[in-house]
Design a protein around this motif. Sequence first.
Motif, short mmCIF file in Angstrom:
data_model
loop_
_atom_site.label_atom_id
_atom_site.label_comp_id
_atom_site.label_asym_id
_atom_site.label_seq_id
_atom_site.Cartn_x
_atom_site.Cartn_y
_atom_site.Cartn_z
N ASP A 120 10.44 -1.95 3.50
CA ASP A 120 9.92 -0.67 4.08
C ASP A 120 8.36 -0.71 3.57
N ILE A 121 7.72 0.13 4.15
CA ILE A 121 6.54 0.40 3.96
C ILE A 121 6.47 1.24 2.81
N LEU A 122 5.33 1.14 1.79
CA LEU A 122 5.19 2.05 0.56
C LEU A 122 3.76 2.55 0.97
N PRO A 123 3.70 3.78 1.53
CA PRO A 123 2.37 4.29 2.20
C PRO A 123 1.02 4.24 1.06
N ASN A 124 0.09 3.98 1.51
CA ASN A 124 -1.14 4.16 0.92
C ASN A 124 -1.96 5.48 1.51
N PRO A 125 -1.97 6.64 0.99
CA PRO A 125 -2.69 7.82 1.53
C PRO A 125 -4.07 7.52 1.41
N THR A 126 -4.80 6.80 0.65
CA THR A 126 -6.07 6.79 0.53
C THR A 126 -6.96 5.42 1.00
N GLY A 127 -6.25 4.41 0.73
CA GLY A 127 -6.66 3.13 0.95
C GLY A 127 -6.12 2.55 2.24
N THR A 128 -6.60 1.38 2.57
CA THR A 128 -6.12 0.73 3.77
C THR A 128 -5.01 -0.22 3.44
N ALA A 129 -4.68 -0.58 2.16
CA ALA A 129 -3.78 -1.69 1.93
C ALA A 129 -2.30 -0.96 1.63
N PRO A 130 -1.25 -1.10 2.37
CA PRO A 130 0.00 -0.33 2.22
C PRO A 130 0.71 -1.37 1.09
N GLY A 131 1.82 -0.78 0.48
CA GLY A 131 2.39 -1.53 -0.26
C GLY A 131 3.90 -1.79 0.30
N ILE A 132 4.81 -2.55 -0.33
CA ILE A 132 6.34 -2.66 0.06
C ILE A 132 7.22 -2.27 -0.71
N ILE A 133 8.35 -1.61 -0.32
CA ILE A 133 9.56 -1.51 -1.09
C ILE A 133 10.49 -2.61 -0.40
N TRP A 134 11.24 -3.41 -1.31
CA TRP A 134 11.82 -4.35 -0.47
C TRP A 134 12.99 -4.93 -1.62
N GLN A 135 14.37 -4.97 -1.03
CA GLN A 135 15.35 -5.70 -1.76
C GLN A 135 15.91 -6.97 -0.98
N PRO A 136 15.06 -8.09 -1.42
CA PRO A 136 15.42 -9.52 -0.98
C PRO A 136 16.69 -9.76 -1.14
N ARG A 137 17.22 -9.48 -2.24
CA ARG A 137 18.49 -9.49 -2.81
C ARG A 137 19.13 -8.53 -3.23
N PRO A 138 20.35 -8.10 -3.33
CA PRO A 138 21.13 -7.05 -3.85
C PRO A 138 20.76 -6.52 -5.01
#
Length: 417
Positions: A125-143
Amino acid sequence: MSAEIICVGTELLLGDILNSNSQYLAQQLAQLGIPHYYQTVVGDNADRLKQVIEIAISRAKILIFTGGLGPTPDDLTCETIADFFGVPLIERPEIITDISQKFAQRGRVMTPTNRKQALIPQGADILPNPTGTAPGIIWQPRPEITILTFPGVPSEMQRMWTETAVPFLKNQGWGQEIIYSRSLKFWGIGESALAEKVAPYFNLPNPTVAPYAGKGQVRLRISAKAATTTAAEALILPVEKQLIDIAGLDYYGADHDTLAGVVGQLLRLSRQTLSVAESCTGGTLGQMLTEISGSSDYFWGGIISYDNSVKVSLLGVNPKDIDQFGAVSSTVAEQMAMGVKTRLLTTWGLSITGIAGPTGGTDTKPVGLVYIGLAGPNNEVTSFEYRFGTIRGRSLIRYVSANTALDLLRRKLITRS
């Protein structure tokens, strides 16, 4: 369940940038009651980053990355994480749109290299960056593993953390308890001496007590884990009172208290005034006092008597005493204190004269030798000798001397009341 902070960037390893992100995230994790036992800094190298991930997933359930999300070739965080877990990177058109709009708002056109920032691991999932151009992620690659990535820019990372990461973690059931800490501060006692006095408290399970020392000061951090701040404070309070009772006058304040602030409050309450005469500290003592808002209520001023002629002409120091005992002596310190008190018409006069180094020391008067003079309300005057040693360095000798002078006055004000 614990978290691990992983800061990516060769510039951090080289010391070009202060790593404030790890401090911020550590404090935030404590507020959420999420323990973390390790922090790692790794350069912009995919192989080494994979090694860090391998170790981190063996000991933590939440991996928090900062840095390496930019558009340049050395920004490797997302692609390395995806490669480690064996999933492809997917370009997300909504990220392209967001970056393009931000460039347009600045009157610029998005460069092709910025498309790299739209590539995130499949399933993340995208972790939004309101001010910059680099978004982050929220991810569960394993449970059992959760990954959050943030850009290295502190202002961007902090906003992303508070607006998106914290709500996510709370919705996942984390952060049901908080870790609240209180820091007790001591001056005039060494870490080992204080630790010996309060040794039984280091074995408490909740709250916990741990000692820290630096720049002449000793701290005891009391940390409690509870459902709310109020509940944590209730656990801390009885331990705090016991530690303060044990330490006596060596305790001067807590958390954001400073010696200058505590002394100022004591002077204000007693409606007394202070002036200072400084030699080796060159105004450090006066600066500490005037950093406190409203200090003009009790601090009337000071004289930086660096040259002996100033000690004589402005403070009334006897030149014969300087010739006989030297400018760095108890006699001169006492006359400086009395001189500034008399000339500025204050209740107290506080003086410092010493050898801050690195030059100027002798066998009989080494670098780090400092005399502090204190003149009081009834024109009584005393002096104190300290040997702070050469290892501290010039700036630290000045800093410790000024704080020691404040501590001497603090103790006198308390014992006289």
